[in-house]
Design a protein around this motif. Structure first.
Motif, short mmCIF file in Angstrom:
data_model
loop_
_atom_site.label_atom_id
_atom_site.label_comp_id
_atom_site.label_asym_id
_atom_site.label_seq_id
_atom_site.Cartn_x
_atom_site.Cartn_y
_atom_site.Cartn_z
N VAL A 54 0.84 -1.19 0.00
CA VAL A 54 0.00 0.00 0.00
C VAL A 54 0.88 1.25 0.00
O VAL A 54 1.79 1.37 0.82
N ALA A 106 -5.58 4.38 -0.83
CA ALA A 106 -5.47 3.47 0.32
C ALA A 106 -6.75 3.43 1.14
O ALA A 106 -6.98 2.47 1.88
N LEU A 109 -9.44 0.49 -1.17
CA LEU A 109 -8.61 -0.48 -1.88
C LEU A 109 -9.46 -1.31 -2.84
O LEU A 109 -10.51 -1.83 -2.44
N VAL A 119 -0.17 -7.53 3.89
CA VAL A 119 -0.13 -6.14 3.45
C VAL A 119 1.14 -5.50 3.99
O VAL A 119 1.45 -5.62 5.18
N CYS A 121 3.03 -1.80 4.38
CA CYS A 121 2.72 -0.36 4.36
C CYS A 121 3.86 0.36 5.06
O CYS A 121 4.00 0.28 6.28
N THR A 135 -6.98 1.88 7.73
CA THR A 135 -6.68 0.65 8.48
C THR A 135 -7.83 -0.33 8.37
O THR A 135 -7.62 -1.55 8.32
N ILE A 138 -7.40 -2.06 5.06
CA ILE A 138 -6.33 -3.06 5.13
C ILE A 138 -6.83 -4.33 5.82
O ILE A 138 -6.60 -5.45 5.35
N LEU A 148 -0.46 -7.65 8.54
CA LEU A 148 -0.02 -6.33 8.11
C LEU A 148 1.35 -6.08 8.72
O LEU A 148 1.53 -6.19 9.93
#
Length: 278
Positions: A54, A106, A109, A119, A121, A135, A138, A148
């Motif tokens: 991302v 972002a 998505l 993910v 980032c 968030t 994500i 993440l």
């Protein structure tokens, strides 16, 4: 134009510019490839799985991720220029069949629920106007058990000086950086459980030193004479304020790894591994 749209437009233009690459290098984040490697290990993804990068910028971390893991990587960035350059770099590296780049926000998505195993980032959450939505997005695209791996600037907002609260400071990842506890709260609110929290303030210090040195070189070479020489001076002032804030513990840099729990279980709050944990 709304404030959110203005911030996104400024960030998109700034990081797609040649000046950003000259000041920051091709990665746009503290720690370079070494810290990206740490994040990749934390993702623990393998061949055939899908991972999203991302705010991928010029795609260097996306390419590193694909090479290191054999996973299918989707790099997402709001800048069409950055995405075009990332695609060219993938072609030059012979990775165009493993890495795809998309222009997208972002905060929205373009992927299905539970579509990806991981993910990445890096130093981007601090620039997103709607961090809660980002968030949540994500978390939405992560499959159960997916991780993440995030690195970001953290700030003690109550102590942040006025010089680091401007639009330029926001674009520079400083003005809207959250404290570590705020990032943790965002991830937990999105339903993610923490696994790793680390401090990497030295990486931020080194990047700021690099930026300061290159701005001084530009000033000495008279590079601002035909353009906005005031931009160099403002950059030097911003860099000096940021370096002082790091020294005083107002700014820092962290790695946070969080995982979407299996099933419908709530995110856990225990079992956090830490290096230099706050």
């Amino acid at each position: 134009m709304t404030a959110s749209a203005e911030i996104k437009a400024c960030c998109t233009a700034a990081y797609a510019s040649p000046a950003a690459s000259w000041l920051l290098g091709s990665r746009f984040h503290p720690g370079g490839a070494a810290l990206t490697e740490r994040l990749i290990r934390c993702l623990a993804v393998g061949r055939g799985e899908t991972v999203v990068d991302v705010a991928c910028g010029l795609g260097e971390s996306s390419l590193q991720l694909a090479q290191a893991t054999g996973a299918r990587v989707i790099g997402i960035d709001l800048s069409a220029d950055s995405v075009s350059e990332a695609r060219r770099r993938a072609e030059r590296a012979g990775l165009e069949d493993k890495v795809e780049f998309l222009v997208a926000d972002a905060e929205a998505l373009p992927l299905a629920d539970g579509a990806v195993a991981g993910v990445l980032c890096e130093c981007s959450l601090c620039t997103f106007p709607d961090k809660e939505r980002a968030t949540a997005e994500i978390a939405r695209i992560l499959k159960p058990g997916g991780r993440l791996a995030l690195s970001d600037i953290v700030a003690d907002a109550d102590r942040l000086p006025a010089a680091l609260r401007t639009l330029e400071a926001w674009v520079a990842c400083l003005a809207d950086a959250r404290p570590l506890g705020g990032i943790i709260d965002l991830l937990r609110a999105a339903g993610l459980g923490l696994e790793v929290v680390e401090r990497h303030d030295g990486a931020l210090e080194r990047l700021l030193e690099q930026v300061d040195a290159r701005l001084r070189l530009a000033r000495a070479a008279g590079l601002g004479a035909e353009g906005d020489s005031g931009l160099i001076e403002r950059g030097l002032d911003l860099s000096a304020s940021a370096r002082e804030a790091v020294g005083r513990g107002i700014l820092g840099y962290v790695v946070v790894v969080a995982r979407r729990p299996h099933g419908s279980a709530a995110a856990t709050t225990g079992g956090v591994a830490a290096s230099n944990l706050l």
